[in-house]
Write an enzyme that holds these catalytic residues in place. Structure first.
Site, mmCIF file in Angstrom:
data_model
loop_
_atom_site.group_PDB
_atom_site.id
_atom_site.type_symbol
_atom_site.label_atom_id
_atom_site.label_comp_id
_atom_site.label_asym_id
_atom_site.label_seq_id
_atom_site.Cartn_x
_atom_site.Cartn_y
_atom_site.Cartn_z
ATOM 1 N NE ARG A 105 -7.618 28.078 -23.952
ATOM 2 C CZ ARG A 105 -7.085 29.273 -24.259
ATOM 3 N NH1 ARG A 105 -6.772 30.122 -23.301
ATOM 4 N NH2 ARG A 105 -6.894 29.615 -25.531
ATOM 5 C CG HIS A 107 -9.963 34.457 -22.350
ATOM 6 N ND1 HIS A 107 -10.367 33.173 -22.672
ATOM 7 C CD2 HIS A 107 -8.713 34.581 -22.868
ATOM 8 C CE1 HIS A 107 -9.414 32.573 -23.364
ATOM 9 N NE2 HIS A 107 -8.399 33.411 -23.492
HETATM 10 P P1 NAP Z 1 3.328 26.357 -25.375
HETATM 11 O O1 NAP Z 1 4.482 27.142 -25.868
HETATM 12 O O2 NAP Z 1 2.807 25.257 -26.219
HETATM 13 O O3 NAP Z 1 3.727 25.815 -23.935
HETATM 14 C C1 NAP Z 1 2.986 24.879 -23.254
HETATM 15 C C2 NAP Z 1 3.800 24.385 -22.079
HETATM 16 O O4 NAP Z 1 3.018 23.433 -21.341
HETATM 17 C C3 NAP Z 1 5.082 23.656 -22.509
HETATM 18 O O5 NAP Z 1 6.130 23.948 -21.621
HETATM 19 C C4 NAP Z 1 4.678 22.178 -22.371
HETATM 20 O O6 NAP Z 1 5.758 21.286 -22.113
HETATM 21 C C5 NAP Z 1 3.782 22.237 -21.164
HETATM 22 N N1 NAP Z 1 2.910 21.059 -21.114
HETATM 23 C C6 NAP Z 1 1.995 20.643 -22.027
HETATM 24 N N2 NAP Z 1 1.414 19.511 -21.623
HETATM 25 C C7 NAP Z 1 1.977 19.194 -20.432
HETATM 26 C C8 NAP Z 1 1.805 18.128 -19.512
HETATM 27 N N3 NAP Z 1 0.919 17.136 -19.758
HETATM 28 N N4 NAP Z 1 2.570 18.120 -18.396
HETATM 29 C C9 NAP Z 1 3.470 19.093 -18.157
HETATM 30 N N5 NAP Z 1 3.675 20.137 -18.989
HETATM 31 C C10 NAP Z 1 2.938 20.179 -20.115
HETATM 32 O O7 NAP Z 1 2.086 27.317 -25.101
HETATM 33 P P2 NAP Z 1 2.105 28.883 -24.776
HETATM 34 O O8 NAP Z 1 2.178 29.662 -26.031
HETATM 35 O O9 NAP Z 1 3.100 29.131 -23.705
HETATM 36 O O10 NAP Z 1 0.631 29.055 -24.201
HETATM 37 C C11 NAP Z 1 0.210 28.326 -23.036
HETATM 38 C C12 NAP Z 1 -1.283 28.425 -22.906
HETATM 39 O O11 NAP Z 1 -1.655 29.735 -22.475
HETATM 40 C C13 NAP Z 1 -2.060 28.265 -24.221
HETATM 41 O O12 NAP Z 1 -2.225 26.903 -24.545
HETATM 42 C C14 NAP Z 1 -3.379 28.921 -23.887
HETATM 43 O O13 NAP Z 1 -4.254 27.954 -23.361
HETATM 44 C C15 NAP Z 1 -3.015 29.936 -22.793
HETATM 45 N N6 NAP Z 1 -3.204 31.327 -23.227
HETATM 46 C C16 NAP Z 1 -4.070 32.109 -22.525
HETATM 47 C C17 NAP Z 1 -4.257 33.425 -22.890
HETATM 48 C C18 NAP Z 1 -5.177 34.316 -22.105
HETATM 49 O O14 NAP Z 1 -5.444 35.443 -22.505
HETATM 50 N N7 NAP Z 1 -5.677 33.864 -20.971
HETATM 51 C C19 NAP Z 1 -3.566 33.959 -23.979
HETATM 52 C C20 NAP Z 1 -2.692 33.138 -24.685
HETATM 53 C C21 NAP Z 1 -2.515 31.818 -24.293
HETATM 54 P P3 NAP Z 1 6.927 21.104 -23.208
HETATM 55 O O15 NAP Z 1 7.703 22.388 -23.179
HETATM 56 O O16 NAP Z 1 7.709 19.962 -22.717
HETATM 57 O O17 NAP Z 1 6.258 20.855 -24.523
#
Ligand code: NAP
Length: 308
Positions: free
Chosen positions: A223, A271
């Site tokens: 993001r 994006h």
């Molecule tokens: P997720 O499964 O919720 O994983 C988020 C990760 O970030 C987890 O490992 C979490 O730690 C870690 N995290 C959150 N807050 C943190 C902090 N303060 N310090 C350290 N680590 C932290 O999410 P996801 O499905 O992998 O997706 C990740 C992000 O990708 C989404 O939120 C979205 O913004 C982005 N995204 C982008 C696209 C695009 O097309 N560009 C598409 C889809 C998603 P824990 O494991 O300990 O909870």
């Protein structure tokens, strides 16, 4: 009959057939459509493009399924008191793994020197090996962990950071606030796959850039809020950051006057790093309704306190 309300009319033409198919295959007896009396609705599909802004009248709804993995645009909605579920589905995961792998390999192999060549120049140099390159992944959730495993499978030394420490085969993991520096200081390429929350805002700011290896490459498919834009421009200016490949921005579409557009060491993708795929996402929605009906935890349940 279970009533599912699909609250995104723009996405409905793409979802109508696969979702109807997935719900029918589930045998749960689910009716789905873009209209239903609020008090009759059991589950809701929404998205940032959706039309439901007031969730209060949906007093019977057992969950709200977001079509996107990122939920920052909806977590602040105070009318949404039902469980919020973000999108977790194989198509989204595979797309992100491909985007991350492709852009890591571009920088790892230095492909630009060949693609951008305009005059004959036999520019021989043995290509590097992945085993000699460290890739740091910030965020080891659904998308970060899968990307880390794919890169480790190619031979890269992969290190990762998450809020709680993870155990991922072939990946060196770090957890909690102190883990960030270990990853930043050791990585040649840093990939951001954190969610947008108050605690991840400006994860890469000027002090963070100064703690990174000189000439690091930054990839941000997470993001826009994860990076302090001015600090990144400053780090590109000094060569502290050699290149940034950015898929997400604080304002989207990125305004034409933004300095990132013209910067020679910034690559912009609009994006597109990954998208929810209607076929596999429909199956994920059907599975979550099955879970809801049998009292099991939803896959992708958002922790409203943590914001993701
Ligand atoms: P997720 O499964 O919720 O994983 C988020 C990760 O970030 C987890 O490992 C979490 O730690 C870690 N995290 C959150 N807050 C943190 C902090 N303060 N310090 C350290 N680590 C932290 O999410 P996801 O499905 O992998 O997706 C990740 C992000 O990708 C989404 O939120 C979205 O913004 C982005 N995204 C982008 C696209 C695009 O097309 N560009 C598409 C889809 C998603 P824990 O494991 O300990 O909870």
């Amino acid at each position: 009959m279970i009533q599912l309300l699909f609250g995104d009319r723009k996405a409905w033409p793409d979802y109508e057939a696969p979702l109807t198919r997935a719900l029918s295959a589930s045998g749960l007896g689910v009716a789905v459509g873009t209209e239903a009396a609020p008090e009759t609705v059991d589950y809701i599909v929404t998205s940032p493009d959706g039309w439901i802004t007031d969730f209060a009248p949906y007093c019977r709804a057992k969950a709200v399924f977001n079509l996107w993995a990122g939920v920052e645009e909806i977590t602040g909605n105070s009318t949404l008191t039902q469980p919020l579920v973000r999108m977790v589905e194989p198509g989204l995961r595979e797309g992100m793994v491909e985007w991350v792998t492709g852009h890591v390999l571009r920088h790892h192999l230095g492909l630009d020197r060949y693609i951008k060549r305009t005059v004959p120049h036999w520019d021989y140099a043995a290509p590097p090996l992945a085993r000699n390159r460290t890739v740091g992944i910030l965020g080891l959730g659904e998308l970060g962990a899968a990307s880390a495993q794919a890169l480790a499978g190619l031979g890269f030394h992969v290190i990762g950071w998450s809020r709680t420490k993870k155990d991922i085969s072939g990946v060196e993991t770090h957890g909690g606030p102190t883990g960030l520096d270990a990853v930043l200081g050791a990585s040649d390429i840093v990939v951001l796959l954190l969610p947008a929350t108050p605690s991840t805002e400006n994860t890469l700011d000027a002090p963070a850039f100064s703690r990174m290896r000189k000439g690091v490459v930054v990839l941000n498919p997470g993001r826009g809020t994860l990076i302090d834009d001015d600090a990144l421009l400053g780090a590109l200016e000094t060569g502290q950051v050699a290149h940034a490949t950015l898929d997400v921005f604080r304002e989207e579409p990125l305004p034409p006057a933004h300095p990132f557009w013209a910067h020679p060491h910034v690559t912009i993708t609009p994006h597109v790093a990954s998208a929810t795929r209607p076929g596999t996402a429909s199956e994920a929605i059907a599975e979550n309704i099955r879970r809801g009906e049998s009292g099991q935890a939803f896959l992708g349940l958002v922790d409203r306190g943590a914001g993701y």
